[in-house]
Design an enzyme around this catalytic site. Structure first.
Site, PDB file in Angstrom:
ATOM      1  N   ALA A  67      17.022 -45.351  -3.648  1.00 32.62           N
ATOM      2  CA  ALA A  67      18.074 -46.011  -4.411  1.00 32.62           C
ATOM      3  C   ALA A  67      18.898 -46.927  -3.510  1.00 32.62           C
ATOM      4  O   ALA A  67      19.053 -46.673  -2.310  1.00 32.62           O
ATOM      5  CB  ALA A  67      18.976 -44.974  -5.073  1.00 32.62           C
ATOM      6  N   GLY A 112      14.539 -42.008  -3.994  1.00 38.36           N
ATOM      7  CA  GLY A 112      14.102 -42.390  -5.324  1.00 38.36           C
ATOM      8  C   GLY A 112      12.722 -43.020  -5.347  1.00 38.36           C
ATOM      9  O   GLY A 112      11.988 -42.902  -6.337  1.00 38.36           O
ATOM     10  N   GLU A 115      10.415 -40.208  -5.437  1.00 37.33           N
ATOM     11  CA  GLU A 115      10.469 -39.561  -6.747  1.00 37.33           C
ATOM     12  C   GLU A 115       9.644 -40.321  -7.784  1.00 37.33           C
ATOM     13  O   GLU A 115       8.990 -39.716  -8.638  1.00 37.33           O
ATOM     14  CB  GLU A 115      11.932 -39.421  -7.185  1.00 37.33           C
ATOM     15  CG  GLU A 115      12.619 -38.305  -6.415  1.00 37.33           C
ATOM     16  CD  GLU A 115      14.135 -38.344  -6.513  1.00 37.33           C
ATOM     17  OE1 GLU A 115      14.721 -37.307  -6.854  1.00 37.33           O
ATOM     18  OE2 GLU A 115      14.727 -39.399  -6.237  1.00 37.33           O
ATOM     19  N   GLU A 135      18.248 -37.462   0.979  1.00 34.51           N
ATOM     20  CA  GLU A 135      19.487 -37.499   0.200  1.00 34.51           C
ATOM     21  C   GLU A 135      20.600 -36.650   0.802  1.00 34.51           C
ATOM     22  O   GLU A 135      21.766 -37.070   0.824  1.00 34.51           O
ATOM     23  CB  GLU A 135      19.218 -37.055  -1.246  1.00 34.51           C
ATOM     24  CG  GLU A 135      18.442 -38.053  -2.085  1.00 34.51           C
ATOM     25  CD  GLU A 135      16.938 -37.881  -1.992  1.00 34.51           C
ATOM     26  OE1 GLU A 135      16.223 -38.492  -2.807  1.00 34.51           O
ATOM     27  OE2 GLU A 135      16.469 -37.135  -1.092  1.00 34.51           O
TER      28      GLU A 135
END
Length: 261
Positions: A67, A112, A115, A135
C-alpha cells in the site's frame, strides 16, 4: 484515454496480462490502482475471450511494494478502513473470478502486493524476488487478507513468524514453504508463467473451475464436508461433454480436445 494508466492491460490468445504501472513508486497500491484493477476484473469475468489472467508489476524491481504509505500516513482511520475493504473486495474477486489467475512476481512483493498475490491460484517468482509482510514494522496490520490467507498457504506457525516479525523471504525460501510454486530467471519470468498458464488452459475448463472451487470452498469446511463437496463436483463434472471427451481420449490413447462444457 489515460496516458499513464495505473494498471496496464494486454490480451493475447486468451491470456490477459494486468501490470501494476507505478514503477517510480515500486508499484505501490493507491486508490487509482485498486479501482482500475477492480474494473478490469469485473470486465474479465464476463469476457469469454479471456480464459486466464496474469498479474505482474511494471519494471524489474517490484511486483508491488504494498500500500502507498504516504497516502496511509495522511488518511483518516475511516479512509484507511475503506481502502482496506476495497482491497479485500478485490482479493475476493480474484479468488472467485471463475477463471485462472496467476501472479508473476517480478521483484519486491510486500504487504498489500503480497496479499493480492496470495489471492491468486498460483504464484511464480523471479529469482531475485523478495516476499514479506512488513506491516508490523510500521505499526500496522496485514489488513488486505494477509492474516487470513498466509496461514492457509504456509501454515499457522510460519505465517505467525513472518507476520509478527515483519520478515521477508527470498524466492528460494518462498518456494520451500509453499508461498510460491515456481521460480524463474527474471528474463524468463513471463515466458515461464505463460507456459504454466497454457498448461492449465489445455485441461478441461469445467474441471479446472470446479477443482479450484472445491479447494477454495473446502478450506472453510470440515474435512467431511469438503470431501463430500469434492464428490458432488465429481458427479457434476461427469455430466459434462468434457468428461466424455477426456475419458474417451484416455481409453483411446489420444489427446483430448476440450470444448468447455
Amino acid at each position: 484515454m489515460q496516458t499513464n494508466p495505473p494498471v496496464l492491460y494486454e490480451e493475447d490468445n486468451g491470456i490477459a496480462v494486468l501490470t501494476f504501472n507505478r514503477p517510480h513508486a515500486r508499484n505501490a497500491l493507491n486508490i487509482d490502482v485498486l479501482q482500475r484493477l477492480s474494473e478490469i476484473l469485473d470486465a474479465a469475468r464476463t469476457n469469454d475471450s479471456v480464459r486466464a489472467l496474469i498479474l505482474t508489476g511494471a519494471g524489474t524491481t517490484a511486483f508491488s511494494a504494498g500500500a502507498d504509505i504516504k497516502y496511509l500516513s495522511e488518511a483518516t482511520p475511516l479512509a484507511v478502513r475503506d481502502f482496506a475493504r476495497l482491497a479485500v473486495r478485490i482479493t475476493n474477486k480474484i479468488e472467485n473470478l471463475g477463471k485462472v489467475v496467476v501472479a508473476a512476481l517480478n521483484g519486491y512483493t510486500y504487504g498489500g502486493g503480497l496479499e493480492l498475490a496470495e489471492s491468486c491460484m498460483i504464484r511464480v517468482a523471479a529469482s531475485h524476488a523478495m516476499l514479506g509482510h512488513p506491516e508490523v514494522r510500521i505499526g500496522a496490520v496485514a489488513g488486505f487478507g494477509g492474516t487470513t490467507r498466509l496461514p492457509r498457504l504456509v501454515g499457522k506457525g510460519r505465517a505467525a513468524e513472518m507476520l509478527l516479525r515483519g520478515r521477508a523471504v527470498d524466492a528460494e525460501e518462498a518456494l520451500k514453504i509453499g508461498l510460491v510454486q515456481g521460480i524463474a530467471d527474471a528474463s524468463r519470468l513471463m515466458e515461464e508463467t505463460k507456459a504454466l498458464v497454457r498448461d492449465i488452459l489445455d485441461q478441461s475448463p469445467t474441471a479446472v473451475r470446479l477443482t479450484w472451487e472445491a479447494m477454495h470452498r473446502g478450506l472453510n469446511m470440515t474435512l467431511e464436508e469438503s470431501a463430500e463437496l469434492g464428490a458432488d463436483f465429481f458427479g457434476l463434472v461427469a455430466a459434462s461433454d468434457d468428461f466424455r471427451i477426456g475419458t474417451r481420449a484416455f481409453i483411446e490413447k489420444t489427446r483430448p480436445r476440450y470444448i468447455g462444457r
